[in-house]
Design an enzyme around this catalytic site. Sequence first.
Site, PDB file in Angstrom:
ATOM      1  N   ASN A 100      42.396  42.210  52.960  1.00 51.90           N
ATOM      2  CA  ASN A 100      41.443  42.789  52.003  1.00 51.90           C
ATOM      3  C   ASN A 100      40.201  41.897  51.972  1.00 51.90           C
ATOM      4  O   ASN A 100      40.232  40.806  51.413  1.00 51.90           O
ATOM      5  CB  ASN A 100      42.125  42.847  50.623  1.00 51.90           C
ATOM      6  CG  ASN A 100      41.182  43.256  49.523  1.00 51.90           C
ATOM      7  OD1 ASN A 100      40.071  43.749  49.775  1.00 51.90           O
ATOM      8  ND2 ASN A 100      41.604  43.055  48.283  1.00 51.90           N
ATOM      9  N   LYS A 138      37.489  42.380  50.434  1.00 53.18           N
ATOM     10  CA  LYS A 138      36.751  42.469  49.160  1.00 53.18           C
ATOM     11  C   LYS A 138      35.253  42.671  49.444  1.00 53.18           C
ATOM     12  O   LYS A 138      34.906  43.288  50.452  1.00 53.18           O
ATOM     13  CB  LYS A 138      37.036  41.235  48.297  1.00 53.18           C
ATOM     14  CG  LYS A 138      38.552  41.002  48.147  1.00 53.18           C
ATOM     15  CD  LYS A 138      38.926  40.003  47.086  1.00 53.18           C
ATOM     16  CE  LYS A 138      40.438  39.863  47.048  1.00 53.18           C
ATOM     17  NZ  LYS A 138      40.898  38.963  46.002  1.00 53.18           N
ATOM     18  N   HIS A 148      44.093  47.510  42.624  1.00 54.11           N
ATOM     19  CA  HIS A 148      43.968  46.059  42.762  1.00 54.11           C
ATOM     20  C   HIS A 148      43.620  45.475  41.388  1.00 54.11           C
ATOM     21  O   HIS A 148      42.892  46.090  40.610  1.00 54.11           O
ATOM     22  CB  HIS A 148      42.882  45.719  43.791  1.00 54.11           C
ATOM     23  CG  HIS A 148      42.869  44.265  44.148  1.00 54.11           C
ATOM     24  ND1 HIS A 148      42.287  43.319  43.338  1.00 54.11           N
ATOM     25  CD2 HIS A 148      43.395  43.594  45.193  1.00 54.11           C
ATOM     26  CE1 HIS A 148      42.461  42.129  43.879  1.00 54.11           C
ATOM     27  NE2 HIS A 148      43.130  42.265  45.007  1.00 54.11           N
ATOM     28  N   GLU A 202      41.558  43.409  40.492  1.00 58.07           N
ATOM     29  CA  GLU A 202      40.121  43.328  40.220  1.00 58.07           C
ATOM     30  C   GLU A 202      39.581  44.684  39.762  1.00 58.07           C
ATOM     31  O   GLU A 202      38.655  44.759  38.950  1.00 58.07           O
ATOM     32  CB  GLU A 202      39.387  42.815  41.476  1.00 58.07           C
ATOM     33  CG  GLU A 202      39.671  41.330  41.687  1.00 58.07           C
ATOM     34  CD  GLU A 202      39.638  40.860  43.129  1.00 58.07           C
ATOM     35  OE1 GLU A 202      39.079  41.538  43.993  1.00 58.07           O
ATOM     36  OE2 GLU A 202      40.220  39.779  43.390  1.00 58.07           O
ATOM     37  N   GLU A 224      51.056  41.558  43.326  1.00 58.26           N
ATOM     38  CA  GLU A 224      50.030  40.514  43.350  1.00 58.26           C
ATOM     39  C   GLU A 224      49.914  39.876  41.966  1.00 58.26           C
ATOM     40  O   GLU A 224      49.171  40.389  41.108  1.00 58.26           O
ATOM     41  CB  GLU A 224      48.682  41.118  43.739  1.00 58.26           C
ATOM     42  CG  GLU A 224      48.668  41.772  45.098  1.00 58.26           C
ATOM     43  CD  GLU A 224      47.265  41.725  45.693  1.00 58.26           C
ATOM     44  OE1 GLU A 224      47.131  41.192  46.798  1.00 58.26           O
ATOM     45  OE2 GLU A 224      46.328  42.180  45.044  1.00 58.26           O
ATOM     46  N   GLY A 240      43.221  34.331  44.657  1.00 58.46           N
ATOM     47  CA  GLY A 240      41.984  33.573  44.809  1.00 58.46           C
ATOM     48  C   GLY A 240      42.010  32.222  44.139  1.00 58.46           C
ATOM     49  O   GLY A 240      40.979  31.565  43.996  1.00 58.46           O
ATOM     50  N   SER A 294      46.932  34.260  47.424  1.00 60.50           N
ATOM     51  CA  SER A 294      46.809  32.986  48.142  1.00 60.50           C
ATOM     52  C   SER A 294      47.791  32.859  49.312  1.00 60.50           C
ATOM     53  O   SER A 294      48.325  31.775  49.559  1.00 60.50           O
ATOM     54  CB  SER A 294      46.934  31.796  47.183  1.00 60.50           C
ATOM     55  OG  SER A 294      45.893  31.836  46.214  1.00 60.50           O
TER      56      SER A 294
END
Length: 253
Positions: free
Chosen positions: A9, A11, A98, A100, A170, A176, A216
Amino acid sequence: MRKNIAAGNWKMNLDLDAGKKLASEVINMTADEVSNDAEVILIPPFLHITSIKQLAGSSKNVFVGAQNCSNEASGAFTGEISVEMLKSVGVDYVVVGHSERREIFGEDDALLAAKTKAVLAGGLKPIFCCGEKLESRESDQHFAINKEQIEKGIFGLSKEEILKVVIAYEPVWAIGTGVTASSDQAQEMHAYIRGLIADKYDQETADSISILYGGSVKPGNAEELFSQPDVDGGLVGGASLKSRDFVDIIKAF
Ligand code: PGA
């Protein structure tokens, strides 16, 4: 069908030239170095999809995904991209939910259920994400949170539909941040999620669905994570932006 999958991904990173360079490197290095049967999914920003799909065209195990889509089919939705549009440029997978999108853009369970339905109705495959925040894990709510996200997001699907879904667990605290869930923590949650599917549908269905871990993932931890019985691969952010790292992750199966 349960497969090993390494999904990258990207992003909102890389301009078109940098994206094409990265994709070419990953495709070539995968062809040269990878001997396992893992499926590779490149998930660039929308704008780069057509070019990346062309580069991946000749490769039988490299697929292209989108990071998001609209739940609507067409019309006055400025700035949105429909599933049909994604399909028309050769997209195979669409990431739905996701963290985010959930957090920054306020996408709720009902919208994500509608997006998942739209992706399936268009003949594409959703990568449905779930995951708890740090405070939920610290207060021992992590199983309940993931259960709720899964029930509301994908348990409205028929058995035939859910068999086309890839799930990505996730944990938000690991995305991140450089902090990875331990392989035991990942395995525990993946087994729990698979158990939810077995209870709702049946064991055979649960055993057929790929559940990816995200947060990560790096070359140094991929092998241990992927060796867990219920971890079928990774949804990789930062490390998917470096061809060497991402291909080493693909080789970790
Ligand atoms: P990360 O991102 O690998 O950079 O932690 C994972 C993700 O958000 O999919």
